[in-house]
Design a protein around this motif. Sequence first.
Motif, PDB file in Angstrom:
ATOM      1  N   SER A  13      46.620  -7.440  27.613  1.00  0.00           N
ATOM      2  CA  SER A  13      47.068  -7.143  28.976  1.00  0.00           C
ATOM      3  C   SER A  13      47.415  -8.458  29.675  1.00  0.00           C
ATOM      4  N   VAL A  15      48.231 -10.421  32.933  1.00  0.00           N
ATOM      5  CA  VAL A  15      47.996 -10.281  34.372  1.00  0.00           C
ATOM      6  C   VAL A  15      48.624 -11.486  35.078  1.00  0.00           C
ATOM      7  N   GLU A  41      50.789  -4.809  27.591  1.00  0.00           N
ATOM      8  CA  GLU A  41      51.155  -4.318  28.918  1.00  0.00           C
ATOM      9  C   GLU A  41      51.194  -5.492  29.887  1.00  0.00           C
ATOM     10  N   ILE A  43      50.909  -6.549  33.974  1.00  0.00           N
ATOM     11  CA  ILE A  43      50.472  -6.134  35.303  1.00  0.00           C
ATOM     12  C   ILE A  43      50.699  -7.288  36.270  1.00  0.00           C
ATOM     13  N   THR A  65      53.859  -2.793  35.710  1.00  0.00           N
ATOM     14  CA  THR A  65      52.911  -2.230  36.672  1.00  0.00           C
ATOM     15  C   THR A  65      52.696  -3.235  37.797  1.00  0.00           C
ATOM     16  N   ILE A  67      50.675  -4.071  41.395  1.00  0.00           N
ATOM     17  CA  ILE A  67      49.624  -3.795  42.377  1.00  0.00           C
ATOM     18  C   ILE A  67      49.959  -4.608  43.618  1.00  0.00           C
ATOM     19  N   GLY A  82      43.673  -7.234  38.684  1.00  0.00           N
ATOM     20  CA  GLY A  82      44.521  -6.992  37.527  1.00  0.00           C
ATOM     21  C   GLY A  82      43.720  -6.642  36.288  1.00  0.00           C
ATOM     22  N   GLU A  85      42.435  -3.103  36.253  1.00  0.00           N
ATOM     23  CA  GLU A  85      43.470  -2.121  35.935  1.00  0.00           C
ATOM     24  C   GLU A  85      43.852  -2.161  34.462  1.00  0.00           C
ATOM     25  N   ALA A  86      43.619  -3.307  33.808  1.00  0.00           N
ATOM     26  CA  ALA A  86      44.081  -3.536  32.437  1.00  0.00           C
ATOM     27  C   ALA A  86      43.293  -2.724  31.421  1.00  0.00           C
TER      28      ALA A  86
END
Length: 405
Positions: A13, A15, A41, A43, A65, A67, A82, A85-86
């Motif tokens: 992830s 961030v 992903e 973020i 994504t 935020i 972050g 959410e990951a």
Amino acid sequence: MTEPENQFKPLLSVVIVTYNSIPFIGLTLASLLKKPHPRCEIIVVDNNSTDGTVEYIKSSFPQITVIQNHHNPGFGIACNQGMAEARGAFFLMLNPDTIVPEDVVEKILDFMTLHPGCGAMGVKMIDGNGRYLPESKRGLPTFSRSAFRMLGLAKWFPSSHRFSGYYLGHLPVDKINKIEILSGAFMVLTRTAIEKCGGFDERFFMYGEDIDLSWRIKEAGFDVYYNPDITIIHFKGESTTRDVRYLGVFYEAMEIFYDIHFGKKRKPFFKVLVRLLILVTKLLSTLRLLISQNLTKQKTIFPLKGKFMVFSTTKNISSIIPKQILADDEPQIVNAPIQMENYLSGNMLFDFSSFSADFVIRTIEKNEYDRDVMMLTHDRCYLLYPVSASRRTYVFSLIDFKVES
């Protein structure tokens, strides 16, 4: 979790915390997405930007994504948001003013698999002109290490274990090593380490939280690695280094760090000595910054002198670049990576959309003679001109040709 669901769960992830990050964030995301990885992903946590960063990301990179904070809670809090959410087993904390190679995800996952005891990993960083950034690998900033750095002894004895311990100058730049402190500009963390140590200390608004977390991870028994097999460009946060206010924030963070990690173990006299060192360093840094700003105001930035090689696959690329920027009326167009070795004798301008991020990074890294380097952003809306000496990147808007910063 069923097998099909597990196949699509992210392993890594990324961030990224943003605050007024146009146009740098576009380059960062473009480099990450030049070769999308199915188990990664991304973020972005935005700290109440006012320059349209959120709208830009949502329109240009809808797969990201986002935020959105409606105030600026600070870097550490946003990083923790972050990570909360990951979904990955690993986190890559990445600054919004970086360029990473296309295979960065594969290399991260391979390294972490081969080093199961690793709790955190950093990489080799260069600035926009190809200069190695010593903060790529650091030691714990003890009083003596910080004093030797401030007194200039680290520069006089760059390979000394004793005098250059702040940046671990005794360790080779191009070899993997266990170290103590990583830079938050590129910081790979394991979920296991974060669950055991906690995330970023939210007492730090900005700066210092990467030092604190690196040390807590090491103290918890995990290995902290420097991995130069990955090289990235870091434009070094030019949006903040020019401002005296941010120097104040930085040195306040250093005071917090020393209070947390050394305050209880030292006598009052030592605490006074530490605060005195921080104060003197702050005053000297502020003076250097003000002198640099004054010299910059007196300097004519463009047109840039000298011969330029323009790396682009677009034949009419010269027509995109305003005539006021380059003094060279007929820049040499280099349109194939295989020609690279033959065209490193002059200044360089990169059309980022034409070549791989890896090619751009490797070519800039070969800039051994401090030639000027410019970068045309992936959308060809901005031209970046990093200047190592002043730790600043000038941003030219090509839409109406004006200096943004």
